[in-house]
Design an enzyme around this catalytic site. Structure first.
Site, mmCIF file in Angstrom:
data_model
loop_
_atom_site.group_PDB
_atom_site.id
_atom_site.type_symbol
_atom_site.label_atom_id
_atom_site.label_comp_id
_atom_site.label_asym_id
_atom_site.label_seq_id
_atom_site.Cartn_x
_atom_site.Cartn_y
_atom_site.Cartn_z
ATOM 1 N N ASP A 1 8.108 -21.890 28.413
ATOM 2 C CA ASP A 1 7.637 -23.237 28.070
ATOM 3 C C ASP A 1 7.440 -23.175 26.551
ATOM 4 O O ASP A 1 8.048 -22.319 25.887
ATOM 5 C CB ASP A 1 6.339 -23.586 28.829
ATOM 6 C CG ASP A 1 5.997 -25.075 28.749
ATOM 7 O OD1 ASP A 1 6.576 -25.872 29.497
ATOM 8 O OD2 ASP A 1 5.152 -25.457 27.912
ATOM 9 N N LYS B 1 1.410 -22.809 36.561
ATOM 10 C CA LYS B 1 1.605 -22.822 35.104
ATOM 11 C C LYS B 1 0.653 -21.808 34.508
ATOM 12 O O LYS B 1 -0.409 -21.533 35.071
ATOM 13 C CB LYS B 1 1.281 -24.209 34.541
ATOM 14 C CG LYS B 1 1.909 -24.480 33.204
ATOM 15 C CD LYS B 1 3.321 -25.012 33.352
ATOM 16 C CE LYS B 1 4.059 -25.085 32.049
ATOM 17 N NZ LYS B 1 5.375 -25.756 32.219
HETATM 18 P P1 NDP Z 1 9.705 -24.941 22.260
HETATM 19 O O1 NDP Z 1 8.601 -24.017 21.922
HETATM 20 O O2 NDP Z 1 11.100 -24.400 22.300
HETATM 21 O O3 NDP Z 1 9.721 -26.176 21.260
HETATM 22 C C1 NDP Z 1 8.611 -26.995 21.135
HETATM 23 C C2 NDP Z 1 8.894 -28.041 20.083
HETATM 24 O O4 NDP Z 1 7.866 -29.012 20.121
HETATM 25 C C3 NDP Z 1 8.886 -27.482 18.681
HETATM 26 O O5 NDP Z 1 9.750 -28.223 17.871
HETATM 27 C C4 NDP Z 1 7.435 -27.683 18.268
HETATM 28 O O6 NDP Z 1 7.222 -27.727 16.870
HETATM 29 C C5 NDP Z 1 7.135 -29.002 18.893
HETATM 30 N N1 NDP Z 1 5.698 -29.090 19.157
HETATM 31 C C6 NDP Z 1 4.953 -28.236 19.889
HETATM 32 N N2 NDP Z 1 3.661 -28.615 19.892
HETATM 33 C C7 NDP Z 1 3.613 -29.730 19.150
HETATM 34 C C8 NDP Z 1 2.583 -30.604 18.775
HETATM 35 N N3 NDP Z 1 1.306 -30.373 19.180
HETATM 36 N N4 NDP Z 1 2.900 -31.673 18.025
HETATM 37 C C9 NDP Z 1 4.196 -31.888 17.620
HETATM 38 N N5 NDP Z 1 5.216 -31.088 17.940
HETATM 39 C C10 NDP Z 1 4.935 -30.036 18.690
HETATM 40 O O7 NDP Z 1 9.318 -25.594 23.649
HETATM 41 P P2 NDP Z 1 10.258 -26.349 24.706
HETATM 42 O O8 NDP Z 1 11.350 -27.054 24.013
HETATM 43 O O9 NDP Z 1 10.574 -25.378 25.770
HETATM 44 O O10 NDP Z 1 9.228 -27.385 25.344
HETATM 45 C C11 NDP Z 1 9.081 -28.719 24.837
HETATM 46 C C12 NDP Z 1 8.453 -29.595 25.902
HETATM 47 O O11 NDP Z 1 9.306 -29.609 27.061
HETATM 48 C C13 NDP Z 1 7.081 -29.151 26.422
HETATM 49 O O12 NDP Z 1 6.333 -30.291 26.776
HETATM 50 C C14 NDP Z 1 7.436 -28.375 27.684
HETATM 51 O O13 NDP Z 1 6.341 -28.333 28.582
HETATM 52 C C15 NDP Z 1 8.568 -29.223 28.212
HETATM 53 N N6 NDP Z 1 9.477 -28.592 29.157
HETATM 54 C C16 NDP Z 1 10.116 -27.426 28.871
HETATM 55 C C17 NDP Z 1 11.004 -26.879 29.769
HETATM 56 C C18 NDP Z 1 11.784 -25.650 29.468
HETATM 57 O O14 NDP Z 1 12.626 -25.284 30.297
HETATM 58 N N7 NDP Z 1 11.590 -24.998 28.320
HETATM 59 C C19 NDP Z 1 11.237 -27.497 31.078
HETATM 60 C C20 NDP Z 1 10.573 -28.769 31.261
HETATM 61 C C21 NDP Z 1 9.719 -29.259 30.328
HETATM 62 P P3 NDP Z 1 6.476 -26.512 16.102
HETATM 63 O O15 NDP Z 1 7.523 -25.455 15.945
HETATM 64 O O16 NDP Z 1 6.009 -27.087 14.830
HETATM 65 O O17 NDP Z 1 5.348 -26.077 16.994
HETATM 66 O O1 2IT Z 2 7.792 -27.546 32.607
HETATM 67 C C1 2IT Z 2 8.696 -26.908 33.174
HETATM 68 O O2 2IT Z 2 9.271 -27.346 34.171
HETATM 69 C C2 2IT Z 2 9.079 -25.611 32.611
HETATM 70 N N1 2IT Z 2 8.527 -25.211 31.588
HETATM 71 C C3 2IT Z 2 10.104 -24.763 33.305
HETATM 72 C C4 2IT Z 2 9.467 -23.941 34.387
HETATM 73 C C5 2IT Z 2 10.374 -22.927 35.043
HETATM 74 O O3 2IT Z 2 9.856 -22.245 35.934
HETATM 75 O O4 2IT Z 2 11.543 -22.796 34.701
#
Ligand code: NDP
Ligand code: 2IT
Length: 452
Positions: free
Chosen positions: A172, A132
């Site tokens: 992420d 990461k």
């Molecule tokens: P994005 O940046 O697309 O979206 C993040 C969302 O979460 C936004 O709505 C953001 O709001 C909100 N957010 C972020 N930080 C905070 C906080 N401290 N408190 C409240 N809301 C918050 O990210 P993703 O959708 O990609 O990721 C979301 C989660 O999913 C994370 O935990 C990530 O690690 C996990 N994840 C992502 C994967 C992926 O493929 N993208 C895969 C597996 C897990 P704001 O705009 O106000 O910051």
């Molecule tokens: O938390 C996660 O699994 C991710 N942000 C996706 C990682 C990836 O390599 O696609």
């Protein structure tokens, strides 16, 4: 019995050593506690692991890289951020995991995410290790040009440490298609070679995979549907509360509709929206993906929808299924109590470790089906690994083919978590099952490879 006591003592000793060594890493401690609290049966079966200091090695990153990221903003002012890559484990494949750009990013958060990634990637059934990275850079409010300049500077250093067979970053929080495009452009320029498999989540015209954008949210719903069906409940007709409004939340909402459920909330770090008619997906995508706006605007543009300040309030909304898809520790004990009081039947973690340990315990004590992040959000990294496969064979698969493989992977992830939980006498504890199943494979690989 004696073996269990010995294994428990080993886990406790390792946890105490980790906390003593890095006292200022609370998120990392949380992950260590969660994992060490569930894998004792495996250690009891393998006393040789203790002699090989397997846990001490498992929780110590193979390598941590931190670096300076200087760039110049649109006003000509010099800015300096901090970049990181935690290369946690290469036991079963090249380091693989996302990059997070958010002001909160620090070593504790990245070590927690990289450790989760080891076990998650193991559950994917694909040959990928755990890593990461990211930066305390905040893309919010920055112009495209500023984001590009930052990404170019970040990659100028990161490029020395990654490669298609070495370490393969992806997105992420704060890193989506735009950022991956800029990062890939700079990597290609530095290497003077078209190594598409070095990053995943790329645009479709330059080696990206169909269904990668949707994969995490879709996969979460495939997992939750499978878990509910297996327990004789089903997802159809259920109301769903979702937090976040980014990549994971958006495609969780999309798939929830496709499977016959009704998502009624979403949020960002400022507040949350409730739309009793069901979230208008087209409007959500327009505000978040096209305009990069705030979720407050949704309620201003949609009749019948309400906006409330404060993101934690989203868990006070009555729903059958709760899907935290924003960030770590966003759902605490108080929120869990509110959800249970409102009759929630299942919780599925789309984000990484969104539920605090006491919230998870509360769900389990109250018979709520709990789908843990490392098993339920494995869809994203899995389709990333499928993107690597397509890049290696220089071919692109259809959406349907990738989506079918994603479904199979999610069902297999559920089965592994379920079977391990049952085998070790903890039926329906999918968190313990996921930790055990994920750990067994990595531990066996580490042991076979000797003391490295
Ligand atoms: P994005 O940046 O697309 O979206 C993040 C969302 O979460 C936004 O709505 C953001 O709001 C909100 N957010 C972020 N930080 C905070 C906080 N401290 N408190 C409240 N809301 C918050 O990210 P993703 O959708 O990609 O990721 C979301 C989660 O999913 C994370 O935990 C990530 O690690 C996990 N994840 C992502 C994967 C992926 O493929 N993208 C895969 C597996 C897990 P704001 O705009 O106000 O910051
Ligand atoms: O938390 C996660 O699994 C991710 N942000 C996706 C990682 C990836 O390599 O696609």
């Amino acid at each position: 019995m004696a073996d269990m006591e010995k294994a428990k003592a080993y886990c406790e000793r390792v946890l105490a050593e980790i906390i003593k060594r890095d006292p200022d890493q609370p998120e990392f401690h949380n992950t260590c506690k969660e994992v060490l609290g569930t894998i004792t049966p495996v250690l009891a079966e393998h006393p040789e692991y203790e002699e090989a200091c397997l846990l001490e090695r498992f929780f110590e990153p193979e390598r941590v890289i931190t670096f300076r990221v200087p760039w110049v903003d649109d006003a000509g002012k010099v800015r300096v951020n901090r970049g990181f890559r935690v290369q946690m484990s290469s036991a079963i494949g090249p380091y693989k995991g996302g990059l997070r750009f958010h002001p909160s990013v620090n070593l504790s958060i990245l070590k927690f995410l990289a450790t989760e990634q080891i076990l998650k990637n193991s559950l994917s059934g694909l040959p990928i290790g755990g890593g990461k990275g990211g930066s305390d850079f905040d893309p919010k409010g920055k112009s495209d040009c500023e984001v590009m300049k930052f990404c170019q500077s970040f990659m100028t250093e990161l490029s020395r440490h990654i490669g298609p067979d070495v370490d393969v970053p992806a997105g992420d929080i704060g890193v989506g298609g735009r950022e991956i495009g800029y990062l890939y452009g700079q990597y290609k320029r530095i290497r003077n070679a078209y190594e598409a498999g070095v990053l995943t989540g790329k645009g479709l015209s330059f080696g990206g995979s169909l269904a990668r954008t949707e994969a995490t949210g879709y996969g979460l719903l495939y997992f939750v549907e499978c878990m509910l069906n297996d327990n004789g409940i089903g997802l159809k007709g259920k109301t769903v509360s979702v937090s976040g409004s980014g990549n994971v939340a958006t495609y969780a909402i999309e798939k929830a509709y496709q499977l016959g459920a009704k998502p009624i909330t979403c949020s960002d770090s400022n507040g949350y929206v409730v739309d009793p008619e069901g979230i208008d997906l087209a409007l959500l995508k327009q505000i978040k993906e096209v305009e990069r706006g705030r979720i407050k605007e949704y309620a201003e543009r949609k009749e019948g929808a309400e906006y409330h300040e404060g993101c934690a309030g989203v868990w006070t909304v009555k729903a059958d299924v709760a899907l935290p898809c924003a960030t770590q520790n966003e759902l605490n004990l108080e929120a869990a109590q509110a959800l249970v009081a409102n009759g929630v039947v299942a919780v599925g973690e789309g984000a990484n470790m969104p539920c605090t340990l006491d919230a998870i315990a509360y769900f389990q004590e109250n018979g709520v089906y709990f789908a843990p992040a490392k098993a339920a959000n494995v869809g994203g990294v899995s389709v990333s690994a499928l993107e690597m496969s397509q890049n290696s064979e220089r071919l692109s698969w259809t959406f349907e083919e990738v989506d079918q493989r994603l479904k199979d992977i999610m069902i297999n992830s559920y089965k592994q978590a379920k079977d391990a939980a049952e085998h070790y006498g903890m039926p329906k504890n999918y968190l313990a099952g996921a930790n055990i199943a994920g750990f067994q494979k990595v531990a066996a690989a580490m042991f076979a490879q000797g003391i490295v």
